[in-house]
Write a protein that holds these residues in place. Structure first.
Motif, PDB file in Angstrom:
ATOM      1  N   TYR A 189      39.398 -47.530  29.316  1.00 23.88           N
ATOM      2  CA  TYR A 189      38.434 -46.877  30.199  1.00 23.88           C
ATOM      3  C   TYR A 189      39.033 -45.596  30.783  1.00 23.88           C
ATOM      4  O   TYR A 189      38.328 -44.600  30.966  1.00 23.88           O
ATOM      5  CB  TYR A 189      38.020 -47.821  31.331  1.00 23.88           C
ATOM      6  CG  TYR A 189      37.078 -48.927  30.914  1.00 23.88           C
ATOM      7  CD1 TYR A 189      35.697 -48.772  31.010  1.00 23.88           C
ATOM      8  CD2 TYR A 189      37.561 -50.134  30.416  1.00 23.88           C
ATOM      9  CE1 TYR A 189      34.826 -49.779  30.632  1.00 23.88           C
ATOM     10  CE2 TYR A 189      36.703 -51.154  30.034  1.00 23.88           C
ATOM     11  CZ  TYR A 189      35.340 -50.973  30.139  1.00 23.88           C
ATOM     12  OH  TYR A 189      34.493 -51.978  29.749  1.00 23.88           O
ATOM     13  N   VAL A 190      40.321 -45.642  31.085  1.00 21.08           N
ATOM     14  CA  VAL A 190      41.006 -44.441  31.575  1.00 21.08           C
ATOM     15  C   VAL A 190      41.025 -43.369  30.489  1.00 21.08           C
ATOM     16  O   VAL A 190      40.763 -42.187  30.749  1.00 21.08           O
ATOM     17  CB  VAL A 190      42.442 -44.781  32.020  1.00 21.08           C
ATOM     18  CG1 VAL A 190      43.163 -43.520  32.511  1.00 21.08           C
ATOM     19  CG2 VAL A 190      42.431 -45.833  33.129  1.00 21.08           C
ATOM     20  N   LEU A 191      41.351 -43.763  29.276  1.00 24.15           N
ATOM     21  CA  LEU A 191      41.345 -42.823  28.155  1.00 24.15           C
ATOM     22  C   LEU A 191      39.948 -42.256  27.936  1.00 24.15           C
ATOM     23  O   LEU A 191      39.783 -41.052  27.663  1.00 24.15           O
ATOM     24  CB  LEU A 191      41.837 -43.529  26.892  1.00 24.15           C
ATOM     25  CG  LEU A 191      41.935 -42.672  25.625  1.00 24.15           C
ATOM     26  CD1 LEU A 191      43.052 -41.643  25.756  1.00 24.15           C
ATOM     27  CD2 LEU A 191      42.165 -43.550  24.393  1.00 24.15           C
ATOM     28  N   SER A 192      38.942 -43.105  28.063  1.00 24.86           N
ATOM     29  CA  SER A 192      37.561 -42.672  27.890  1.00 24.86           C
ATOM     30  C   SER A 192      37.163 -41.651  28.955  1.00 24.86           C
ATOM     31  O   SER A 192      36.396 -40.719  28.678  1.00 24.86           O
ATOM     32  CB  SER A 192      36.632 -43.893  27.943  1.00 24.86           C
ATOM     33  OG  SER A 192      35.321 -43.555  27.577  1.00 24.86           O
ATOM     34  N   TYR A 193      37.678 -41.802  30.162  1.00 26.11           N
ATOM     35  CA  TYR A 193      37.423 -40.824  31.228  1.00 26.11           C
ATOM     36  C   TYR A 193      37.988 -39.467  30.840  1.00 26.11           C
ATOM     37  O   TYR A 193      37.329 -38.429  31.004  1.00 26.11           O
ATOM     38  CB  TYR A 193      38.042 -41.309  32.542  1.00 26.11           C
ATOM     39  CG  TYR A 193      37.851 -40.363  33.706  1.00 26.11           C
ATOM     40  CD1 TYR A 193      36.734 -40.470  34.527  1.00 26.11           C
ATOM     41  CD2 TYR A 193      38.773 -39.362  33.998  1.00 26.11           C
ATOM     42  CE1 TYR A 193      36.537 -39.608  35.603  1.00 26.11           C
ATOM     43  CE2 TYR A 193      38.596 -38.498  35.059  1.00 26.11           C
ATOM     44  CZ  TYR A 193      37.476 -38.618  35.866  1.00 26.11           C
ATOM     45  OH  TYR A 193      37.294 -37.761  36.924  1.00 26.11           O
ATOM     46  N   MET A 194      39.220 -39.457  30.334  1.00 29.49           N
ATOM     47  CA  MET A 194      39.834 -38.196  29.905  1.00 29.49           C
ATOM     48  C   MET A 194      39.015 -37.536  28.805  1.00 29.49           C
ATOM     49  O   MET A 194      38.843 -36.309  28.787  1.00 29.49           O
ATOM     50  CB  MET A 194      41.250 -38.461  29.394  1.00 29.49           C
ATOM     51  CG  MET A 194      42.212 -38.982  30.425  1.00 29.49           C
ATOM     52  SD  MET A 194      43.817 -39.317  29.675  1.00 29.49           S
ATOM     53  CE  MET A 194      44.693 -40.039  31.072  1.00 29.49           C
ATOM     54  N   GLU A 195      38.514 -38.348  27.888  1.00 28.80           N
ATOM     55  CA  GLU A 195      37.718 -37.807  26.789  1.00 28.80           C
ATOM     56  C   GLU A 195      36.406 -37.231  27.310  1.00 28.80           C
ATOM     57  O   GLU A 195      35.978 -36.154  26.881  1.00 28.80           O
ATOM     58  CB  GLU A 195      37.452 -38.901  25.762  1.00 28.80           C
ATOM     59  CG  GLU A 195      36.739 -38.412  24.517  1.00 28.80           C
ATOM     60  CD  GLU A 195      36.468 -39.520  23.522  1.00 28.80           C
ATOM     61  OE1 GLU A 195      35.842 -39.230  22.486  1.00 28.80           O
ATOM     62  OE2 GLU A 195      36.865 -40.673  23.784  1.00 28.80           O
ATOM     63  N   ALA A 196      35.759 -37.952  28.225  1.00 31.37           N
ATOM     64  CA  ALA A 196      34.494 -37.479  28.784  1.00 31.37           C
ATOM     65  C   ALA A 196      34.677 -36.180  29.565  1.00 31.37           C
ATOM     66  O   ALA A 196      33.781 -35.330  29.601  1.00 31.37           O
ATOM     67  CB  ALA A 196      33.878 -38.558  29.678  1.00 31.37           C
TER      68      ALA A 196
END
Length: 471
Positions: A385-392
């Motif tokens: 979820y943290v990685l997904s935040y960076m991607e978003a």
């Protein structure tokens, strides 16, 4: 005769050398571990644990009194968790004290069906193409296993390699990655599916032990599916490439082993115990992990600078200077080899502690803080979820390095370094952050519990029955 001698002494040995060199290069090419795609789980909006409903859940627990409620209030307010996190269906149906087997299994099935279907569809991969399946759900051991349920649901091949992990805690997803990485080193051209989650339904604590009831405040519903490969032909489609992975396990130390475990309280109610010595055990495992992975991820110039600075510090102040209060030793600068930090969202104190230890700024900590606020502690899936935040947020650019750190019961600290293979700009609706990313970071991440229930701190004479009436 000369041709035969030439063949024996020159051509055949050269051919043998070239053949082995080709095999070595080809083997090295297929030992890499790439992430092709990943998909995080976003439950339905009717599973959101709002402030009022969270208070209602606590009121239903007949075993806690006013003091326990005050303790929970203080814990929730300081946890960094907002009111858009998600809980299991059984709490919305009032069955947290007696969940059914259907509640337990359906929680997993709904999650698996959502993330696996979306992941395979986005990646244009058939379930029959999966060679390796690794599932980690720490606090649920179903029969047949969860991996068997996935294989049956998607009709996967009979020769698929299967690994079903339980009891690995919040750092389990990196353990799963390590298993896949090991397989990739010995077998080429493979596709692997890793599924990580946690089972909340059978592990809701209904007692009044403060060290165990705290888990109800921190853990939230979530999960992630990751598609990995070592096929060199798919390198151009890959999102991330694994550069280094290090695991540290302090289970041999009694104080580390007993700081975080599932057990019964004095009244026989099962819950998840979080001990007072948990921060100390986590710090020791964290330091040991950094010692092992730092030489693999930092440039030589930074390692030389740190070594020279450490030697000079010891030479000037002496080896006993720390005991004499002469300050801290030189700090290694991880940012010389790392661009982004994926920190486990174990709680606000965990994020603050890691940030202070690694000398990180608010920009570095923002993805972990916002993930904790929006989704809570989703156990082993929180890193994704943290990685997904960076991607978003469109932070991840080609050649960037992403450092993941996870902690888990045992006690374990696992970390790894990823290299971004291409600019990641996820503009479709598959990213769990896409609908709300523009609202983050918010101006304030204070928990609304204080506004609704903060009066309890001022009215010590109020009884628990009166509190129920007022709420």
């Amino acid at each position: 005769m000369e041709i035969i001698l030439l063949l024996l002494f020159y051509i055949l040995p050269l051919t043998y050398i070239l053949y082995n060199l080709f095999n070595f290069i080809n083997q090295r090419r297929n030992r890499h571990c790439y992430i092709l795609n990943y998909q995080c789980f976003k439950p339905s909006d009717n599973q959101m644990l709002t402030t009022k409903f969270s208070g209602d859940i606590v009121m239903r627990n007949k075993n806690i009194g006013l003091e326990e409620f005050k303790f929970l209030l203080k814990a929730i307010v300081s946890s960094g968790i907002g009111e858009q996190t998600y809980g299991p269906n059984m709490v919305f149906h009032g069955r947290e004290n007696c969940p059914t087997s259907d509640d337990i299994i359906s929680e997993m099935d709904v999650m698996f069906d959502d993330i696996i279907h979306k992941l395979l569809t986005r990646s244009n991969v058939s379930p029959s193409e999966i060679d390796v399946l690794v599932v980690n759900v720490s606090m649920l051991a179903a029969v047949p296993s969860l991996t068997a349920r996935i294989i049956n649901r998607y009709k996967m091949r009979e020769d698929i390699k299967v690994y079903n992990l339980t009891g690995m805690g919040c750092s389990a997803s990196l353990i799963s990655i390590n298993i896949i990485e090991t397989i990739f080193k010995s077998e080429k051209d493979k596709l692997a599916l890793m599924v990580t989650s946690e089972s909340l339904t059978p592990n809701w604590y209904s007692g009044n032990d403060r060290s165990m009831i705290l888990a109800n405040c921190l853990f939230r519903l979530g999960g992630c599916a990751v598609l990995l490969t070592n096929k060199s032909s798919l390198k151009q489609k890959a999102m991330l490439k694994l550069k280094s992975l290090v695991r540290v396990h302090h289970g041999g130390r009694d104080e580390s082993y007993g700081c975080c475990l599932q057990k019964e309280d004095d009244n026989g109610r099962i819950g998840f115990y979080l001990g007072r010595n948990l921060p100390k055990a986590a710090t020791k495992a964290f330091i040991e992990n950094l010692k092992r992975i730092i030489p693999n991820i930092l440039p030589i110039r930074e390692l030389l600078r740190f070594s020279i600075a450490s030697f000079a510090w010891k030479w000037i102040y002496g080896y006993g200077s720390r005991k004499r209060g002469l300050g801290f030793r030189p700090i290694v600068n991880l940012k010389t080899g790392v661009n982004h930090f994926c920190l486990h969202t174990g709680g606000k104190a965990v994020i603050d502690g890691i940030g202070k230890s690694l000398n990180l700024n608010e920009y570095d900590l923002e993805p972990a803080r916002m993930t904790l606020h929006r989704f809570g502690n989703t156990s082993a899936s929180s890193l994704w979820y943290v990685l997904s935040y960076m991607e978003a947020k469109k932070r991840l650019r080609k050649s960037d390095k992403v450092f993941m750190i996870g902690f888990g019961a045992g006690f374990k600290c696992n970390s790894c370094l990823w290299e971004v293979m291409r600019d990641l700009k996820d503009d479709d609706r598959s990213n769990v952050w896409n609908e709300s990313i523009d609202m983050y970071p918010p101006r304030s991440v204070e928990n609304p519990f204080m506004e609704m229930y903060g009066w309890l701190n001022e009215e010590d004479e109020v009884t628990f029955d009166r509190m129920k009436v007022r709420v």
